[in-house]
Design an enzyme around this catalytic site. Sequence first.
Site, PDB file in Angstrom:
ATOM      1  N   ASN A  24       0.963  -1.199  -0.047  1.00  0.00           N
ATOM      2  CA  ASN A  24       0.243  -0.052  -0.109  1.00  0.00           C
ATOM      3  C   ASN A  24       0.936   1.314   0.019  1.00  0.00           C
ATOM      4  O   ASN A  24       0.788   2.036  -0.873  1.00  0.00           O
ATOM      5  CB  ASN A  24      -0.832   0.023   1.071  1.00  0.00           C
ATOM      6  N   LYS A  58      -0.136   8.731   2.033  1.00  0.00           N
ATOM      7  CA  LYS A  58      -1.451   8.590   2.335  1.00  0.00           C
ATOM      8  C   LYS A  58      -2.197   9.602   2.578  1.00  0.00           C
ATOM      9  O   LYS A  58      -2.591   9.710   3.968  1.00  0.00           O
ATOM     10  CB  LYS A  58      -1.705   7.383   3.104  1.00  0.00           C
ATOM     11  N   ASP A 251      -3.618  -0.161   5.944  1.00  0.00           N
ATOM     12  CA  ASP A 251      -4.741  -0.937   5.242  1.00  0.00           C
ATOM     13  C   ASP A 251      -4.139  -2.490   5.371  1.00  0.00           C
ATOM     14  O   ASP A 251      -4.259  -3.395   4.432  1.00  0.00           O
ATOM     15  CB  ASP A 251      -4.562  -0.686   3.980  1.00  0.00           C
TER      16      ASP A 251
END
Length: 290
Positions: A24, A58, A251
């Site tokens: 991720n 992110k 995640d």
Amino acid sequence: MAATSPLYNHLKDAEPFFLLAGPNVIESEEHILRMAKHIKHISTKLGLPLVFKSSFDKANRTSSKSFRGPGMAEGLKILEKVKVAYDLPIVTDVHESSQCEEVGKVADIIQIPAFLCRQTDLLVAAAQTGKIINIKKGQFCAPSVMENSAEKIRLAGNPNVMVCERGTMFGYNDLIVDPRNFEWMREANCPVVADITHALQQPAGKKLDGGGVASGGLRELIPCIARTAVAVGVDGIFMEVHDDPLSAPVDGPTQWPLRHLEELLEELIAIARVTKGKQQFKIDLTPYRD
């Protein structure tokens, strides 16, 4: 309008599908290089075109306390090292128009996050790099919205666009994947990608010790969604993969274990080779006669 790029044509023509995969978020240079090495080995063995994925920031984390990544400058340096070391194209996401030019110097595919799939200025700025643009369908959007989003890329002079299904909000803390979207999103007249890991998120569905929430997920159902997607006949599979999902800073509940990547992809390839999902079923409604 410019011609489509060689990479875009290669991915569009991939059989049975292409793969966008990686962890991720960039955790460290060492980790990213190790993951790229293993994922490339598997994809090459199975004959799947691979674009390596990871994020440098992110920006839409559930909590301001959550890990976001190394930032754009350091993150792009690391992704550039992956390109050189393993001769891999790169996909990474942007959140602001001002990021697109720099990201486009490294990334082969620029990804538009689902929350931002209708942001015209961001779409145009990404398109103007000339790179392939992968637009995630918003969790709040009908599949028809992707026709308009893809058209914004083309009107900016870039024909290299693909659209990605990643689930639709079902109540407050859950997503569902409507398989009909894989079919309806073809109306955008470009490759359709299935995000088989984010689609199993449970947004803000996990309470944290000490207060606050984070996104949970249903990792055990990733194969279910993946099997469905390739049976319907998507062009590409997007999946986040980690060598130690329980320790992943972002995640973790929806990253697929690296140790099971080859096994799952082998099954998906087998399904994709027997389905006729990429061909429209011709229905004859004339009266049946004995």
